[in-house]
Design a protein around this motif. Sequence first.
Motif, short mmCIF file in Angstrom:
data_model
loop_
_atom_site.label_atom_id
_atom_site.label_comp_id
_atom_site.label_asym_id
_atom_site.label_seq_id
_atom_site.Cartn_x
_atom_site.Cartn_y
_atom_site.Cartn_z
N SER A 232 93.52 -40.57 67.98
CA SER A 232 93.61 -40.78 69.42
C SER A 232 94.48 -39.73 70.12
N THR A 233 95.24 -38.94 69.35
CA THR A 233 96.11 -37.94 69.96
C THR A 233 95.34 -36.68 70.36
N GLY A 234 94.17 -36.48 69.78
CA GLY A 234 93.38 -35.31 70.12
C GLY A 234 92.73 -35.47 71.49
N GLY A 235 92.11 -34.41 71.97
CA GLY A 235 91.44 -34.46 73.25
C GLY A 235 89.94 -34.61 73.10
N ALA A 236 89.24 -34.79 74.24
CA ALA A 236 87.80 -35.01 74.22
C ALA A 236 87.07 -33.83 73.58
N ALA A 237 87.53 -32.61 73.86
CA ALA A 237 86.87 -31.43 73.30
C ALA A 237 86.98 -31.42 71.78
N GLN A 238 88.14 -31.82 71.28
CA GLN A 238 88.33 -31.84 69.83
C GLN A 238 87.46 -32.92 69.19
N TRP A 239 87.40 -34.09 69.83
CA TRP A 239 86.56 -35.16 69.28
C TRP A 239 85.10 -34.73 69.26
N TYR A 240 84.68 -34.06 70.31
CA TYR A 240 83.29 -33.62 70.41
C TYR A 240 82.99 -32.57 69.34
N ALA A 241 83.93 -31.65 69.12
CA ALA A 241 83.73 -30.62 68.10
C ALA A 241 83.60 -31.24 66.71
N ARG A 242 84.42 -32.25 66.42
CA ARG A 242 84.34 -32.91 65.12
C ARG A 242 83.02 -33.66 64.97
N ALA A 243 82.55 -34.25 66.06
CA ALA A 243 81.28 -34.98 66.01
C ALA A 243 80.13 -34.02 65.77
N LYS A 244 80.14 -32.87 66.43
CA LYS A 244 79.09 -31.87 66.22
C LYS A 244 79.07 -31.40 64.77
N ALA A 245 80.25 -31.19 64.22
CA ALA A 245 80.32 -30.76 62.82
C ALA A 245 79.79 -31.85 61.90
N ALA A 246 80.00 -33.11 62.29
CA ALA A 246 79.58 -34.23 61.44
C ALA A 246 78.06 -34.37 61.38
N VAL A 247 77.38 -34.06 62.49
CA VAL A 247 75.92 -34.19 62.48
C VAL A 247 75.25 -32.95 61.91
N ALA A 248 76.02 -31.90 61.68
CA ALA A 248 75.47 -30.70 61.05
C ALA A 248 75.24 -30.95 59.56
N ASP A 249 74.48 -30.09 58.93
CA ASP A 249 74.20 -30.21 57.50
C ASP A 249 75.47 -29.91 56.70
N GLN A 250 75.96 -30.91 55.95
CA GLN A 250 77.18 -30.73 55.17
C GLN A 250 76.89 -30.68 53.66
N SER A 251 75.63 -30.42 53.32
CA SER A 251 75.27 -30.39 51.90
C SER A 251 76.01 -29.28 51.15
N LEU A 252 76.28 -28.17 51.83
CA LEU A 252 77.00 -27.07 51.16
C LEU A 252 78.41 -27.50 50.78
N ARG A 253 79.06 -28.27 51.65
CA ARG A 253 80.42 -28.73 51.33
C ARG A 253 80.39 -29.70 50.15
N VAL A 254 79.37 -30.52 50.07
CA VAL A 254 79.26 -31.43 48.93
C VAL A 254 79.12 -30.63 47.64
N ALA A 255 78.29 -29.60 47.67
CA ALA A 255 78.11 -28.76 46.49
C ALA A 255 79.42 -28.07 46.12
N GLU A 256 80.19 -27.63 47.12
CA GLU A 256 81.48 -26.98 46.86
C GLU A 256 82.45 -27.95 46.17
N ILE A 257 82.50 -29.17 46.65
CA ILE A 257 83.41 -30.16 46.05
C ILE A 257 83.04 -30.40 44.59
N LEU A 258 81.75 -30.51 44.32
CA LEU A 258 81.32 -30.76 42.95
C LEU A 258 81.69 -29.59 42.04
#
Length: 658
Positions: A232-258
Motif C-alpha cells: 500500500s506504500t507504493g503509488g498507482a503507477a508502481q502498482w500498474y507496472a507490477r500488474a502489467k509484468a504479472a500478465v506478461a509471459d513469465q515462463s522464462l523466469r520459471v525456467a531460470e528458477i529451475l
Amino acid sequence: MSDQTNISIGGAGVLNLFTHGGSADNRADAWTPHRIPEDDLTWLYDRFVQPPGYREARRVLMVHRTVLLRGESGSGRQTTARMLLHDLARPSGTLHALSPETDDGGPTIPPDRIDAGDQMWLDLTTADDVLWRRINGELPALRATVEDRRAYLVVILPERARVPSDVDRILVEIERPDATEVLLRHLRTAQIDLGEKAQLDADLAAAPGRVPPLRWVAELAALVCRARDRDSTGGAAQWYARAKAAVADQSLRVAEILREVDGGVDSGLERALLLTVAMVHEGSLRDVHAAAEMLLQVTEHPPTETPLLLRNDLAACLDTIDAGEDASGQVHFTRLGLDVAVRLHYWNHRPDLRPYLIRWIDRVVESSVLTQDGLMQLVTRFSEQCLQNRHPDDLSTLQEKVRRWTAGSTSPYGQSACAASRALDCALRNEAAAGQFRRKILDWSTEPKLSAALTHVLVEMCVEVISERYPDQALVRLHHLTRRHRDLTEPRSALLRLVEQVPGLRRQMFDRLAQTFGSVMGSDRARWAVDTGLFLDLSAPEVLLYPHDRLAEPLLDEPAVREHLALCWGGVLTTEPAVWAGRLRSWLLALTKDEQHRETVLDLLVAGCHRQVDALSALYEVAGTWAEDASATEASARDQIRTLLLRKIRTARRPISK
C-alpha cells in the motif's frame, strides 16, 4: 460455502476468486435457497461500462418485454443482458437464467419456467444451427408467455443467427466497450487513479492479440488491486507496472528458477516448494512445508544424504525460488503472477508428472496435513487447472475426484467432503464447464445409492450454486435426490425451501408430481409415497387461491395447474384417508371463505377420482365428517360445501350416455 469476489469489467464476464469462509459444520444452517446475488450484481453494476447499443436495448426491453441481443464474441453480451435486467430494479419476480438444456424432454423452454414479473436471460451464444432453429420456432410462444406474465426476457443470439424479419424491431446489435474506459472504471471504483489515459490506450493496444479480450483487461485490473493490497506504500503507477509484468509471459523466469536450483543441496525440496507455493499460494508456511514434504513422498524422491545441520532452512529455500513469508504469515512469490506461470509450467509442460500430481492431491485431501484454508486453496488451484480442459480427460478427472473424496468421507462435513464441495463449486461457476457438471449432478442424483457425503454435497451445490441462475434445474436434481434418499432429511427440506423461495417453481413441481400420479403405481411404491408427501406439503390452499405477487394471478386460475392438481389428488385419494384427510380439510375450510373458487376446487377433486367409487366415497366421507364438526358460525357454509360436493359426485357417477 465460500466467499466469492467477482472481478468483472464492462462486458468482460466474471473472473471468480474464491476464499473459503466459515466452518464446515455450520454451513448447512446458512443455506438460503436461490439467494439472488444482489450484492454481486450491484458490485458489477458499479464497474459496468455500457457498450454501444445498450440504450437502444434497454428501450426495446421496456417497450416489448423481450429483446434479442447480438454482438461479436468478447463484446460482453451476457454481462450486458444481466445489467439490462438489473436496470429494471423490479420488486417482484425472480432474476434467473433460462437454459436451452432440457432435463425432462418436451419444449426447450417450458412455460412453467416463467413466473409473474420474472427477469430472465437466455444465452444461445454456443447454440448450433439445430438448437437455434428449434428455439426460433418456440420464440413466439415464449414471448407470449413473457407478455402474459408481465416478465422480461433478454435472448443472447448466436453470432451468425438468422433472425426472421418480423422480429427485427426487437433485435439490437451491441459493440465492444472501450477497453481503456473499462479499466479506468474498475480502478476508479477501487479508488485507484492511473492518470494519463493516452498511455493506457497504448498499453492496451500492445496487449496480446492487438485487441485485448475484456477478460484480459479484467485480470489486469484485478492484479493492480492485488499489487496495491500487497504494498500500500507504493503509488498507482508502481502498482500498474507490477500488474502489467504479472500478465506478461513469465515462463522464462520459471525456467531460470529451475536452472538455479539444479544441483543444489536442497534442489529436491526447492522444486517441491516451487510447485507447492504456486498451488497453496498465500497459504501458511506450515501448509506449504507439509504439502511439499508429501509431494516428495508421492514422487518417490530419494532422501538427501546431506547432514541435517548442513541443509538450508526453509526461508533460504523459499528465497531461492523467489518466494517468502510476509508479516501476516502468508507465503507467496515476490513477483506478482509468478504463481500462475508456475502452475501453467507444471500442468502444461510436465505431462510425465501429471499422474503423480493427481495422486499428490488425493493424498493431501485424504490426510489431515493441511489446515482447512490451505486445503481449500490447493483444491481450488487443482480444479482451475482441470477446468482449463487442456487434456482429454481433465473434466472427467475432476468428477472422479469428487466421487472419490465423498466416498471416503466419514462425515458430510468432513475435510474430504469439503474438498469435493469446493471442486464442484469451482466447476459450476466456470462458464465453459458448468453445463457439463450440471448434467453430471443430474446423473448422480438419479442413482439409487450415493454416500451420505456426496448426497450432502449435491444438495449444497443445488441450493448454493445452481439455483442462483437455474432454479428449475436445481429443483429437478433435488427432487431426484429426495425420491432416492428417503432416509435423509436434507434433500427434502432443501427442495421445499427452494419452492418456498421461488414461487414460480410450484407449478413445475405440480407438473412433475402429476407425471407420477398419472401413471400406474406398479412396484415403485416408495416413489409414490415420497411424491404423495411432497404434494400434500406443497398444496396448501393459501398458495393456490391467492396470488403470491401483485403481478400474479392465483395458481388455481391456470388451466394447466388445475389439470395437474386433479391428477395429483387422483393418486393421493387412493391411499389411506389418514394420509390426506388433513390437507383435504384445509382445502374445504378455505372454501368457506372463498366462494369464488368453490366450484373449481370441488370439480377438480371429483375429477381426480376418475369415477372410482372407492375414491369418491372416501372423499365424501371425510368431507361429511368435516361438515358435522362445524361450529355454529361455520355450520351453514360447511353444509353448503358438503351438499355441493355430493351433487357433483352424483353427477360424476351417472352413466355416460352413448
